[in-house]
Every structure is written in structure tokens, then in C-alpha cells.
Design a protein around this motif. Sequence first.
Motif, PDB file in Angstrom:
ATOM      1  N   GLY A  90       0.798  -1.216   0.000  1.00 20.49           N
ATOM      2  CA  GLY A  90       0.000   0.000   0.000  1.00 20.49           C
ATOM      3  C   GLY A  90       0.830   1.265   0.000  1.00 20.49           C
ATOM      4  N   LYS A  91       2.139   1.135  -0.080  1.00 18.24           N
ATOM      5  CA  LYS A  91       3.032   2.294  -0.111  1.00 18.24           C
ATOM      6  C   LYS A  91       2.814   3.064  -1.414  1.00 18.24           C
ATOM      7  CE  LYS A  91       7.289   1.920   1.397  1.00 18.24           C
ATOM      8  NZ  LYS A  91       8.733   1.577   1.523  1.00 18.24           N
ATOM      9  N   PRO A  92       2.746   4.415  -1.349  1.00 12.86           N
ATOM     10  CA  PRO A  92       2.614   5.190  -2.584  1.00 12.86           C
ATOM     11  C   PRO A  92       3.695   4.814  -3.596  1.00 12.86           C
ATOM     12  CG  PRO A  92       2.288   6.611  -0.689  1.00 12.86           C
ATOM     13  CD  PRO A  92       2.729   5.281  -0.153  1.00 12.86           C
ATOM     14  N   LEU A  93       3.343   4.810  -4.860  1.00 14.21           N
ATOM     15  CA  LEU A  93       4.225   4.304  -5.898  1.00 14.21           C
ATOM     16  C   LEU A  93       5.570   5.033  -5.921  1.00 14.21           C
ATOM     17  CD1 LEU A  93       4.371   2.221  -8.152  1.00 14.21           C
ATOM     18  CD2 LEU A  93       3.430   3.940  -9.715  1.00 14.21           C
ATOM     19  N   ALA A  94       5.559   6.343  -5.686  1.00 14.22           N
ATOM     20  CA  ALA A  94       6.822   7.083  -5.684  1.00 14.22           C
ATOM     21  C   ALA A  94       7.746   6.587  -4.573  1.00 14.22           C
ATOM     22  CB  ALA A  94       6.555   8.582  -5.518  1.00 14.22           C
ATOM     23  N   GLU A  95       7.178   6.304  -3.398  1.00 13.35           N
ATOM     24  CA  GLU A  95       7.970   5.752  -2.296  1.00 13.35           C
ATOM     25  C   GLU A  95       8.471   4.355  -2.647  1.00 13.35           C
ATOM     26  OE1 GLU A  95       6.507   5.785   1.712  1.00 13.35           O
ATOM     27  OE2 GLU A  95       5.519   7.721   1.450  1.00 13.35           O
ATOM     28  N   ALA A  96       7.635   3.573  -3.328  1.00 15.99           N
ATOM     29  CA  ALA A  96       8.026   2.224  -3.698  1.00 15.99           C
ATOM     30  C   ALA A  96       9.217   2.245  -4.643  1.00 15.99           C
ATOM     31  CB  ALA A  96       6.844   1.498  -4.337  1.00 15.99           C
ATOM     32  N   HIS A  97       9.229   3.183  -5.590  1.00 18.62           N
ATOM     33  CA  HIS A  97      10.377   3.307  -6.500  1.00 18.62           C
ATOM     34  C   HIS A  97      11.652   3.646  -5.728  1.00 18.62           C
ATOM     35  CE1 HIS A  97       8.932   2.723 -10.589  1.00 18.62           C
ATOM     36  NE2 HIS A  97       7.811   3.330 -10.254  1.00 18.62           N
ATOM     37  N   LYS A  98      11.546   4.506  -4.734  1.00 22.03           N
ATOM     38  CA  LYS A  98      12.716   4.839  -3.919  1.00 22.03           C
ATOM     39  C   LYS A  98      13.216   3.605  -3.166  1.00 22.03           C
ATOM     40  CE  LYS A  98      11.544   9.717  -3.184  1.00 22.03           C
ATOM     41  NZ  LYS A  98      11.159  10.749  -2.177  1.00 22.03           N
ATOM     42  N   GLU A  99      12.281   2.792  -2.677  1.00 20.76           N
ATOM     43  CA  GLU A  99      12.693   1.583  -1.963  1.00 20.76           C
ATOM     44  C   GLU A  99      13.453   0.630  -2.880  1.00 20.76           C
ATOM     45  OE1 GLU A  99      11.039  -2.232   0.593  1.00 20.76           O
ATOM     46  OE2 GLU A  99       9.767  -0.460   0.387  1.00 20.76           O
ATOM     47  N   VAL A 100      12.976   0.467  -4.093  1.00 16.95           N
ATOM     48  CA  VAL A 100      13.668  -0.405  -5.037  1.00 16.95           C
ATOM     49  C   VAL A 100      15.078   0.111  -5.297  1.00 16.95           C
ATOM     50  CG1 VAL A 100      13.695  -1.305  -7.392  1.00 16.95           C
ATOM     51  CG2 VAL A 100      11.545  -1.198  -6.130  1.00 16.95           C
ATOM     52  N   GLY A 101      15.219   1.423  -5.453  1.00 20.97           N
ATOM     53  CA  GLY A 101      16.544   1.999  -5.675  1.00 20.97           C
ATOM     54  C   GLY A 101      17.488   1.743  -4.522  1.00 20.97           C
ATOM     55  N   THR A 102      16.980   1.860  -3.293  1.00 18.28           N
ATOM     56  CA  THR A 102      17.811   1.596  -2.114  1.00 18.28           C
ATOM     57  C   THR A 102      18.196   0.118  -2.030  1.00 18.28           C
ATOM     58  OG1 THR A 102      16.777   3.412  -0.899  1.00 18.28           O
ATOM     59  CG2 THR A 102      17.921   1.749   0.397  1.00 18.28           C
ATOM     60  N   ALA A 103      17.245  -0.763  -2.316  1.00 21.87           N
ATOM     61  CA  ALA A 103      17.534  -2.197  -2.280  1.00 21.87           C
ATOM     62  C   ALA A 103      18.587  -2.567  -3.318  1.00 21.87           C
ATOM     63  CB  ALA A 103      16.249  -2.994  -2.515  1.00 21.87           C
ATOM     64  N   ALA A 104      18.476  -2.000  -4.510  1.00 23.67           N
ATOM     65  CA  ALA A 104      19.478  -2.258  -5.545  1.00 23.67           C
ATOM     66  C   ALA A 104      20.848  -1.777  -5.104  1.00 23.67           C
ATOM     67  CB  ALA A 104      19.066  -1.559  -6.846  1.00 23.67           C
ATOM     68  N   GLU A 105      20.873  -0.616  -4.459  1.00 22.63           N
ATOM     69  CA  GLU A 105      22.146  -0.062  -3.997  1.00 22.63           C
ATOM     70  C   GLU A 105      22.792  -0.949  -2.938  1.00 22.63           C
ATOM     71  OE1 GLU A 105      23.991   4.200  -2.424  1.00 22.63           O
ATOM     72  OE2 GLU A 105      21.819   3.970  -2.677  1.00 22.63           O
ATOM     73  N   MET A 106      21.978  -1.646  -2.152  1.00 23.17           N
ATOM     74  CA  MET A 106      22.535  -2.558  -1.149  1.00 23.17           C
ATOM     75  C   MET A 106      23.316  -3.692  -1.805  1.00 23.17           C
ATOM     76  SD  MET A 106      19.512  -2.646   1.676  1.00 23.17           S
ATOM     77  CE  MET A 106      19.339  -1.256   2.816  1.00 23.17           C
ATOM     78  N   PHE A 107      22.783  -4.232  -2.904  1.00 24.01           N
ATOM     79  CA  PHE A 107      23.516  -5.265  -3.629  1.00 24.01           C
ATOM     80  C   PHE A 107      24.783  -4.683  -4.255  1.00 24.01           C
ATOM     81  CE2 PHE A 107      19.433  -7.486  -3.421  1.00 24.01           C
ATOM     82  CZ  PHE A 107      19.852  -8.779  -3.140  1.00 24.01           C
ATOM     83  N   GLU A 108      24.663  -3.496  -4.812  1.00 19.68           N
ATOM     84  CA  GLU A 108      25.829  -2.869  -5.448  1.00 19.68           C
ATOM     85  C   GLU A 108      26.906  -2.548  -4.425  1.00 19.68           C
ATOM     86  OE1 GLU A 108      23.074  -0.839  -8.942  1.00 19.68           O
ATOM     87  OE2 GLU A 108      23.622   0.299  -7.164  1.00 19.68           O
ATOM     88  N   TRP A 109      26.498  -2.024  -3.284  1.00 22.06           N
ATOM     89  CA  TRP A 109      27.482  -1.699  -2.250  1.00 22.06           C
ATOM     90  C   TRP A 109      28.135  -2.970  -1.717  1.00 22.06           C
ATOM     91  CZ3 TRP A 109      28.740  -2.636   2.782  1.00 22.06           C
ATOM     92  CH2 TRP A 109      29.688  -1.776   3.341  1.00 22.06           C
ATOM     93  N   ALA A 110      27.347  -4.021  -1.486  1.00 27.55           N
ATOM     94  CA  ALA A 110      27.898  -5.286  -0.987  1.00 27.55           C
ATOM     95  C   ALA A 110      28.882  -5.881  -1.985  1.00 27.55           C
ATOM     96  CB  ALA A 110      26.772  -6.272  -0.697  1.00 27.55           C
ATOM     97  N   SER A 111      28.631  -5.672  -3.282  1.00 30.20           N
ATOM     98  CA  SER A 111      29.552  -6.200  -4.291  1.00 30.20           C
ATOM     99  C   SER A 111      30.925  -5.546  -4.150  1.00 30.20           C
ATOM    100  CB  SER A 111      28.998  -5.962  -5.698  1.00 30.20           C
ATOM    101  OG  SER A 111      29.145  -4.606  -6.105  1.00 30.20           O
TER     102      SER A 111
END
Length: 475
Positions: free
Chosen positions: A91-112
Amino acid sequence: MDYSQFIAGEFRQGTSRSRISVINPANGMPLGDFAGASAADVEDAVRAAEGAFRSWRKTSVAERAAMLRRAGGLMRERSVVLARQISLELGKPLAEAHKEVGTAAEMFEWASEEARRLYGRTIPARAEGVTQTVVWEPIGPVAAFAGWNAPAITPARKISGALAAGCTIVIKPSEETAGVALLMARILQDAGFPEGVVNMVFGDPAEIADMLCAAPQITMVTFTGATSIGKSIGSKAALTMKRALLELGGHAPVVVCEDVDIDRVVKGAVAAKYRNAGQVCTSPTRFLVHRAVYREFSERFVRTAEALRVGEPFDEATQMGPLKNARRLDAIERIVRDAKDRGLDVATGGERIGARGYFFKPTVILQPSLDCDAAMIEPFGPIALISAFDTLDDAIEEANRLPFGLAAYGFTQHMGNAYRLANEIESGVVCINDWQASLPETPFGGHKDSGLGLEGGTEGVREFLRVKCVRQAVS
């Protein structure tokens, strides 16, 4: 969305007789229904993680880093699909959801990147012909538990840290946001991770927790969720000497001194408080405002909260979506009812919106008593408490009153005040003149009843490693 289990590289249906229904919180209607994991399914997942660990731990750091980097890139490529699933299930607003995806992707990139920097060290020996080396080793197969409130970020943080360290993982994401986790599983598969390195099971949370905590193949447990459940899981892990990483609840204080720019702080405060409908463990809740600016601050805060647009997550005008489920709605209504029964000033909100879905008005309680439910229990919802203080000593005492210490915030232009807030507030994270409590590169974890251990940053990756000291003499 095809809901399933993900075990040993295969998307397959669970074999339990129990069924899991995923609900859209915006309308209360089911998004899907699937079979839960049986004991046999969980055992298969554990065996798969154990078998994959033997080879995954030997996989070069360069290869692990490349896969993690590909996973992050695929998350960005598929951000539209992932964000839509987050909004549907949470139920998170779509704009917030896009930000969450970006942060999650960055976690994989940073861990790499961080995987390449897990250095050991050499200790000077006392005699010639002797070397003393400290080596970091992957701890082994990991059991992980993630909640529903950050359905991409929380699994991403646990999975990326474990895999960067050379561990394999069996994760039980929330059944209520299973689709988001399964989309991530597909991404990990497409990024080239071998079968069994990542496994996902969904089912009865207590039964799965008991099995994973008892499984001798599992060497570590990482959990994000309620304090009471975290303590239970930690005690179960201790029975078999498993390491426990627990990221638990909070009740974040915000100290606002008399020298602040009130407009700027209120704008940021309302945005941070009602982000994800307040269903964030670091959500600012107890606003402690100097009496000299209390009236102006509270009036502006109430007006700004009242102006928030609450609505469907796919409406571009929406600033706050619904609560996740009926349990959350009931909990928030109980907290507000308690405040009203005590005669407290509910300055705005305090009511459900409509009968469809789980929408609730942004709520502000002024000058709450210290024994009311809102001041004692983490609301985990759209409730803000605003109180006045006279001295910084009073504010710090109140900030430290509860047995929680996950995140705290302070706003001041005075260097001395900033120093005291940073050093005297008992919290794993203290933000001064800022609202960002967690980033992929910074350590995140609570003090007191808010948890054990750290996620994020170098410290978070090292939670998945164990130390070995090797002392070798020339024969």
C-alpha cells in the motif's frame, strides 16, 4: 503474480495443507493464494543451503562481487515491476516504492564492492620463523526473517550481506509481501547465483522459526521485526549456540531546540513521520519541543499533517497510503481510543478513513501523559506525539526513558546542544539536523531492547563472518 516457494533454485508449490492469502491493503481484496511450506520443504531448503555453501564459500570474491553487481543492475532494470508489487502488497505510494527499489538495488551494489575489502591482518610474531594471521571466514548457512514493512530493502540487506561474506541463506520473508521477495528471487537466479545459495520459504512463522533455529546446519539467525518475537528467536538460537543478529522495534524521540528553523523542521518531520504510514522502525514518533517554540511548532505540524493527501497508492497525488493489514488498523485504533479515554488532546486525525481498505488519518496527540499507550508502545503507524520540555536535561531524560534505542533525532544550531544530543541519547543511530537513519554504507542496529548486532556498512557484512587466528611455525 505466481506465488510459490523458492528452494534449491526452483520455484515450486509448498506441500503444507495450510494456505496463504496475500491481501491488497488498499481494498482488502486478495491478490493471490498459495500453499505454505511444510516441514519437509523447510528441510529441503536447509539441505540446499548446506550443500551450496561448500562451493559458494570457495567462489572467488571477484565472482561473488560480479553476481551481486548484476543483481543490483537487474533490480534497477525491473524497478517498474518491483515498485508496482510493493504498492500492491504494502500500500506504499508508488513514488515511495520506487525509492525503496533503488535503495535495495544499492545494497547489492554496495555489498559487491565491500566483498573485496574483507581484509584480515598479520600480527607480529615473538619469534623468527613464525607467522600469526587473522582470517575472516564465512560463518556458514544463515537463517533470515524479514518483515513486511520494507519488503525489498530488508531482504536485500540480509541477502546481500550474507552472500558478500560467502554464506548461503534460507530466508523467510513476510508472507504478506511474498510477491516482492519472489521477484527478487527471480532476479538473483537471473544474476547467476548457483542453486541453493538463496532459498525462500513461506508458511507458519512460528513453525519455520523453530525449525530453522534448531537445524544444526544453520550457523546464524538474523531477524527483523517486533522486540518480543526477536527475543524469542534469539533465545532459541542460543540453545544451539547460533549467532543472532536482531533488528527490533523502536520508539524514536526527536528533540527540537528553540533555535531551529521551524518551517524547515516541520516539513521534514511530517514527511518522515508519515512515510509508509508510519510503519517504519526508525519512524520519528516522540517529538520533544522546547517550550519557547512548542506552540508554533505543534500548530504548524498539525496543519501540515492535516494537509497530507491519503489515498490509493497508484494515485500520483497520494502522500500516504493505507496501513498494511487489519491488525495494524486495530492496534492504531486501540492506541487512539486509550488517549481519548484519558482525556488527551488528539489535535487531528484519530479516525479510520472509509470502510474499504485500511486507511487511517494522520494523527497528532499533544502533551501525552507518560503512562498512555502511545507513549509506551511503538505505534508503528501514523501517530505523532508532541510534548514540551524546559531544559535539555529534561529532553534527554525523556528520550532515554523507554527501553528502546534504535533511532533518535535532534535539531539545533547550537554546537554544544548537538554534542550533548549525539553523545547522551542512548540509541544505535542519532541523526543531528537530518532524517536519514540508514544507508547501505552505514551500520544500523539498536541498543537496549532494540536489538543486537548491526546491518549495513562494513560492520554489517562482518556479522556474517567468523574470525580464525592461524599461527604457523617453520618446521
